[in-house]
Design a protein around this motif. Structure first.
Motif, PDB file in Angstrom:
ATOM      1  N   ARG A  20       9.428   3.279  -0.415  1.00  0.00           N
ATOM      2  CA  ARG A  20       9.781   1.861  -0.270  1.00  0.00           C
ATOM      3  C   ARG A  20       8.713   1.085   0.483  1.00  0.00           C
ATOM      4  NH1 ARG A  20      16.209   1.208   0.013  1.00  0.00           N
ATOM      5  NH2 ARG A  20      16.780   3.000  -1.258  1.00  0.00           N
ATOM      6  N   VAL A  21       8.026   1.761   1.391  1.00  0.00           N
ATOM      7  CA  VAL A  21       6.981   1.077   2.156  1.00  0.00           C
ATOM      8  C   VAL A  21       5.670   1.014   1.388  1.00  0.00           C
ATOM      9  CG1 VAL A  21       5.544   1.192   4.230  1.00  0.00           C
ATOM     10  CG2 VAL A  21       7.989   1.664   4.383  1.00  0.00           C
ATOM     11  N   PHE A  22       5.271   2.156   0.839  1.00  0.00           N
ATOM     12  CA  PHE A  22       3.917   2.285   0.302  1.00  0.00           C
ATOM     13  C   PHE A  22       3.844   2.294  -1.218  1.00  0.00           C
ATOM     14  CE2 PHE A  22       3.811   4.813   4.381  1.00  0.00           C
ATOM     15  CZ  PHE A  22       3.273   3.763   5.118  1.00  0.00           C
ATOM     16  N   GLY A  23       4.986   2.216  -1.902  1.00  0.00           N
ATOM     17  CA  GLY A  23       4.948   2.188  -3.350  1.00  0.00           C
ATOM     18  C   GLY A  23       4.857   3.579  -3.952  1.00  0.00           C
ATOM     19  N   VAL A  24       4.397   3.661  -5.224  1.00  0.00           N
ATOM     20  CA  VAL A  24       4.430   4.924  -5.954  1.00  0.00           C
ATOM     21  C   VAL A  24       3.292   5.848  -5.564  1.00  0.00           C
ATOM     22  CG1 VAL A  24       5.614   3.900  -7.917  1.00  0.00           C
ATOM     23  CG2 VAL A  24       3.131   3.895  -7.876  1.00  0.00           C
ATOM     24  N   ASN A  25       2.215   5.323  -4.980  1.00  0.00           N
ATOM     25  CA  ASN A  25       1.052   6.141  -4.658  1.00  0.00           C
ATOM     26  C   ASN A  25       1.083   6.483  -3.174  1.00  0.00           C
ATOM     27  OD1 ASN A  25      -1.469   7.316  -4.353  1.00  0.00           O
ATOM     28  ND2 ASN A  25      -2.488   5.334  -4.152  1.00  0.00           N
ATOM     29  N   LEU A  26       1.544   7.694  -2.847  1.00  0.00           N
ATOM     30  CA  LEU A  26       1.670   8.082  -1.444  1.00  0.00           C
ATOM     31  C   LEU A  26       0.429   8.746  -0.882  1.00  0.00           C
ATOM     32  CD1 LEU A  26       5.318   9.436  -1.413  1.00  0.00           C
ATOM     33  CD2 LEU A  26       4.511   7.172  -0.828  1.00  0.00           C
ATOM     34  N   SER A  47      -2.431   4.120 -10.468  1.00  0.00           N
ATOM     35  CA  SER A  47      -2.214   3.350  -9.243  1.00  0.00           C
ATOM     36  C   SER A  47      -2.977   3.921  -8.058  1.00  0.00           C
ATOM     37  CB  SER A  47      -0.718   3.314  -8.914  1.00  0.00           C
ATOM     38  OG  SER A  47      -0.241   4.631  -8.692  1.00  0.00           O
ATOM     39  N   ALA A  48      -3.583   5.111  -8.222  1.00  0.00           N
ATOM     40  CA  ALA A  48      -4.280   5.749  -7.109  1.00  0.00           C
ATOM     41  C   ALA A  48      -5.780   5.503  -7.109  1.00  0.00           C
ATOM     42  CB  ALA A  48      -4.011   7.255  -7.137  1.00  0.00           C
ATOM     43  N   VAL A  49      -6.325   4.791  -8.127  1.00  0.00           N
ATOM     44  CA  VAL A  49      -7.785   4.684  -8.265  1.00  0.00           C
ATOM     45  C   VAL A  49      -8.379   3.612  -7.364  1.00  0.00           C
ATOM     46  CG1 VAL A  49      -7.674   5.502 -10.651  1.00  0.00           C
ATOM     47  CG2 VAL A  49      -7.701   3.042 -10.195  1.00  0.00           C
ATOM     48  N   TRP A  50      -7.559   2.835  -6.685  1.00  0.00           N
ATOM     49  CA  TRP A  50      -8.075   1.653  -5.993  1.00  0.00           C
ATOM     50  C   TRP A  50      -9.088   2.008  -4.904  1.00  0.00           C
ATOM     51  CZ3 TRP A  50      -7.270   1.215  -0.785  1.00  0.00           C
ATOM     52  CH2 TRP A  50      -6.236   1.968  -0.231  1.00  0.00           C
TER      53      TRP A  50
END
Length: 953
Positions: A638-644, A813-816
């Motif tokens: 909930r805080v950080f979204g799907v990419n933990l 979603s993790a490539v940022w």
């Protein structure tokens, strides 16, 4: 309204003065709090002492609903500076999700003491103690040194000051009325004119002065006061005096006898005494505990409940767990009140509520009736008839009835007298919420100072003062429980050759601690067993299971996890433990559910019972840890979204009911903050229990949050607890995850070489088990480290490999983070458009992840490119946007970086005041985090601001 302080008005403990100009007193004199925002914020917190004041309310107070853009930051700066000033005063400003809370003893604030005296005066007046009421009101007024909140000049504070000032005037008028009733009119003739000058339109003050003058034989002056007041009122408001004042004027003109002072009430006629009895039978209190100490606040509150005026007996119930000192406190209060308030006798009975064979109300009434002079043959057999006779005999007597160790309301109800002259004092381990009109008082363990003082009284000051540190460790080991302290003290007194460290050593083994707490007939285990025997089978089993879990506090869902039951039955079972004071309710969680805590010695007893239960074992602990793993993972999502940004394992999850979880994690930031200590305790327990998969996953989930909030000590503690257990189990993926988390911690601490080695080990481990996402994460961070050491070619290659890995794993979603690094490297070469292109893609990926901090980091990098390329306004706006994304619940590292960026952007735009504000906040954060490099960077820019300002001129 000021006057000399009256004798006996104890104000020595005041630290915060609001009744006049703001003053903060310390051990060495006044503590300087600068005028302006700091004084205003401190005043706002003091006015709502021990309650949360929202940051929005503070902003409205400071800027009257029109705050500047930097208002939140300015409030944070004020709070930070106030914390430093208040540190030595035992006043702590806590941060809450919605604002701030100032924790301090209310008796250190003069406004609180004023209101306490006014309330006490009201009670005294109601009870007919007019002189006492007048003295209390005079003491209350003596606390004032000038207008309330003098010098705090904001709209909101002026409004509150006016309300407080009105409280003072109301109290003053009440006191003048009492003084008139007491015949003190001659004194008031000289006092009231000055008060009326300060409040020229207060009709009640005018009336009091007129009456004081009339009673002093100065009727003409009384009428002159009326005419002068009427003229002022007409001129100022165009109004005539009210009916009460006009009536008084007519009475003065007519010299109405009703205006003369009334005769003080004559002593009441002697009461009709009941038949004479043997008075010795009515004084049944057991001997008081000679070394009784502490409990002053509870003692005073219980006394007030017992002697209150009204149509029914005052009933007070003292509650608490075994060994807390309920009986001793009750007897101590009874002796204190007996002579003055209950001179006709004190009836006492041990009801044996926890002894297995409680006395029936009929048995107790039989004993009491005999004590009241009723012959045995005249005592009725019927319970109701006994109760009627009992109430009749006490109707005209002032007797205190002490009922020790009650088991239920049904046992107590027939023993309560019906008139208003008696008091009833009950002690119980049960809650007893069904006694009409009763006030309940929960006893806590003794304060540490009182516990040490008790030890000193029994064993002698010399032995305690020889090793005060050991004395404090000793009282801590027994949880400051009076019964345990008396046992320890008695053992030491019986063995003068033992030192305090001797008994500390004997108590250091928790599993033998209850064995050591025995002396003669005093046994802590026996006291606890009486309550345990009252539980049914299900309650007793849950008591033992809860004793197996290791956490400072226990949430309500824990019972469901231990019993693997998501229904309501486990929570109901927990409440039976609360009702018997084997478990304490200490608050509520984010879902509104109760949170519980064992007393230390009760926990050890519960653990004994749990270890004796053949059905209890690893599976219950696995579900307990699994509940925390589920909730921590869900809070992170909930805080950080799907990419933990962490690999995920196969540890068992146990989910509380969905509607409860939804309420509990409404504010996941706050939940994680509140549960940090519990999560660390669960990680330690999972490691000791050999639950390696649950253990490393809990650490990975927790460290995501700890890193972002800057809780690096907690981060390190979690790693230390888990790493050895995971390595011992040979869990390759878990070991790789711990290596990755260790590298993350070392990066944050600037230990780059160690981080590189840790990432290399983690990459090898993830690759061995085919964990593609974990391997891509390792390469991404290895690229960062290569960039930091100047190897841009290696950094670029690692970025490209990481991007490919994320893509193959379907984790767009993790490539940022990799794209951010590519963008930075392009900007370093002056290729700003190419850099922006990478960063725009990075922002899209971060937004896809749903992680506001990721978006903030990308915006920070875009703003840096804007700043480097001369787009200063764009840079400032993006820095602000990034700061807003991490404002709730806060990110000290991110805020420090963004404050530094904002300072440079504002300097570039010539906005030096704003620049200094953000840079000072950044400096404060870096200092708090202990980052010397950050401190040096900010100081370098701050030192250049005057130069920049002169150049701008």
């Amino acid at each position: 309204m000021s006057s000399e302080r009256t004798a006996g008005s104890d104000v020595s403990g005041i630290r915060f003065r609001l009744l006049g100009t703001l003053e903060v007193g310390g051990a060495d004199g006044l503590v300087h709090v600068p005028l302006g925002r700091q004084q205003t914020v401190l005043t706002a917190l003091l006015l709502d002492l021990n309650r949360v004041v929202s940051i929005e309310a503070l902003m409205d107070t400071l800027w009257s609903h029109d705050p500047p853009e930097t208002a939140r930051t300015q409030v944070q700066i004020c709070i930070s500076r106030l914390r430093r000033r208040l540190g030595p005063l035992r006043a702590v400003i806590d941060t809450r999700s919605s604002g701030y809370l100032l924790r301090a003893d209310p008796e250190t604030v003069d406004l609180y003491l004023f209101r306490v005296r006014v309330r006490r005066a009201g009670a005294a007046e109601k009870a007919g103690r007019t002189e006492e009421a007048s003295d209390l009101l005079r003491e209350a007024d003596d606390l004032w040194r000038g207008p309330a909140l003098d010098g705090i000049d904001t709209d909101a504070m002026r409004t509150r000051a006016a309300r407080i000032g009105a409280e003072r005037t109301d109290a003053l008028e009440r006191r003048l009325a009492l003084d008139l009733e007491l015949g003190r009119h001659a004194r008031l003739v000289t006092e009231i004119p000055a008060l009326l000058e300060e409040n020229p339109l207060r009709e009640r003050l005018c009336a009091h002065l007129m009456l004081a003058l009339y009673r002093s034989g100065r009727k003409g002056e009384a009428l002159e006061v009326y005419r002068a007041f009427r003229a002022r009122l007409v001129e100022a408001l165009g109004l005539e005096p009210g009916e009460e004042l006009r009536t008084l004027e007519r009475a003065v003109l007519a010299q109405d006898p009703a205006l003369e002072p009334r005769e003080r009430a004559a002593p009441a006629a002697p009461r009709e005494e009941p038949p004479p009895i043997d008075q010795r039978l009515l004084f049944q209190l057991p001997g008081p505990t000679p070394d009784f100490i502490g409990r002053e606040d509870t003692e005073a509150a219980v006394a007030q409940a017992l002697v209150r005026a009204g149509g029914s007996s005052g009933v007070a119930v003292i509650l608490g767990p075994p060994g807390i000192g309920k009986s001793a406190a009750a007897v101590h209060v009874a002796y204190r009140l007996a002579r003055e308030y209950f001179p006709d006798g004190q009836l006492y009975c041990d009801l044996r509520g926890t002894g297995g064979s409680p006395l029936s109300p009929s048995q107790v009434l039989g004993r009491f009736l005999r004590a009241l002079g009723v012959p045995g043959q005249a005592i009725p057999d019927d319970l109701d008839e006994r109760a009627v006779m009992y109430r009749g005999l006490l109707a005209s007597r002032r007797v205190l009835v002490v009922l020790d160790d009650a088991s239920s309301e049904a046992q107590v109800a027939p023993l309560i007298p019906g008139g208003g002259t008696c008091g009833v004092l009950v002690t119980s381990r049960a809650r007893l919420t069904g006694i009409p009109g009763a006030r309940r008082f929960d006893l806590d363990p003794l304060a540490e100072d009182h516990a040490v003082a008790l030890l000193r009284r029994v064993v002698g000051a010399a032995r305690v003062e020889a090793d005060p540190g050991a004395a404090r460790r000793l009282v801590g080991m027994v949880g400051r429980l009076p019964l345990a302290l008396r046992i320890v003290a008695a053992r030491l007194a019986a063995k003068p050759h033992w030192t305090l460290p001797t008994i500390v050593e004997r108590l250091s083994d928790e599993r033998r601690r209850l064995d050591e707490l025995v002396h003669g007939d005093m046994k802590v285990r026996t006291s606890l067993s009486l309550s345990h025997q009252a539980l049914d089978g299900a309650g007793a089993r849950l008591f033992g299971l809860l004793g197996l879990v290791e956490a400072p506090v226990i949430p309500v869902w824990a019972a469901g996890a231990l019993l693997d039951d998501r229904g309501t039955a486990p929570a109901d079972l927990v409440e039976t433990l609360v009702d018997t004071h084997l478990l304490g309710a200490v608050g509520v969680d984010g879902a509104g559910g109760p949170v519980y805590r064992f007393h230390d010695l009760v926990r050890e007893y519960a653990r004994e019972k749990g270890e004796q239960d053949p059905s209890a074992g690893t599976e219950q602990v696995r579900r307990w840890a699994g509940g925390w793993l589920f909730l921590t993972e869900e809070a992170n999502r909930r805080v950080f979204g799907v990419n933990l940004l962490r690999a995920v394992g196969s540890g068992a999850r146990w989910s509380p009911p969905p509607d409860y979880v939804e309420r509990l994690l409404t504010d996941p930031h706050q939940w994680m903050e509140r549960e940090r200590v519990n999560i660390l305790a669960v990680i330690r327990q999972a490691a000791r229990a050999g639950l390696d998969e649950e253990c490393w996953e809990l650490v990975s989930q927790f460290c995501v949050y700890a890193e972002r909030r800057g809780f690096f000590d907690d981060f390190a503690e979690a790693l230390e607890s888990a790493t050895e257990a995971v390595r011992a189990s040979g869990n390759v993926r878990g070991i790789a995850a711990m290596d990755f988390s260790s590298a993350s911690l070392m990066i944050n601490r600037g230990e780059i070489h160690g981080a590189e080695r840790g990432l290399a080990r983690a990459l090898a481990g993830f690759s061995e088990v085919g964990e593609g996402f974990g391997a891509a994460l390792c390469r991404e961070w290895m690229a960062e480290l290569a960039y930091w050491r100047g190897d841009t070619e290696a950094a670029r290659e690692l970025c490209e490999t990481a991007l490919a890995g994320f893509t193959s794993e379907g984790r767009a979603s993790a490539v940022w983070r990799s794209l951010v690094l590519l963008g930075r490297m392009s900007a370093d070469r002056g290729e700003y458009e190419d850099g922006r292109a990478h960063l725009v893609r990075a922002l899209a990926s971060a937004e896809m992840s749903g992680d506001p901090r990721a978006c903030s980091q990308v915006l920070h990098q875009i703003a840096g490119v804007d700043l480097a390329s001369g787009a200063y306004s764009d840079a400032r706006d993006r820095f602000h946007e990034a700061l807003e994304l991490i404002a709730d619940p806060g990110d000290p590292v991110g805020e420090a970086l963004l404050g530094f960026g904002l300072g440079r952007a504002h300097i570039a735009l010539g906005e030096t005041d704003s620049a200094r504000e953000f840079l000072e906040r950044s400096l404060e954060l870096w200092e708090h985090l202990g980052d010397q490099e950050g401190v040096s960077q900010v100081k370098g820019v701050l030192d250049d601001i005057p130069v920049v300002a002169r150049r701008a001129v």
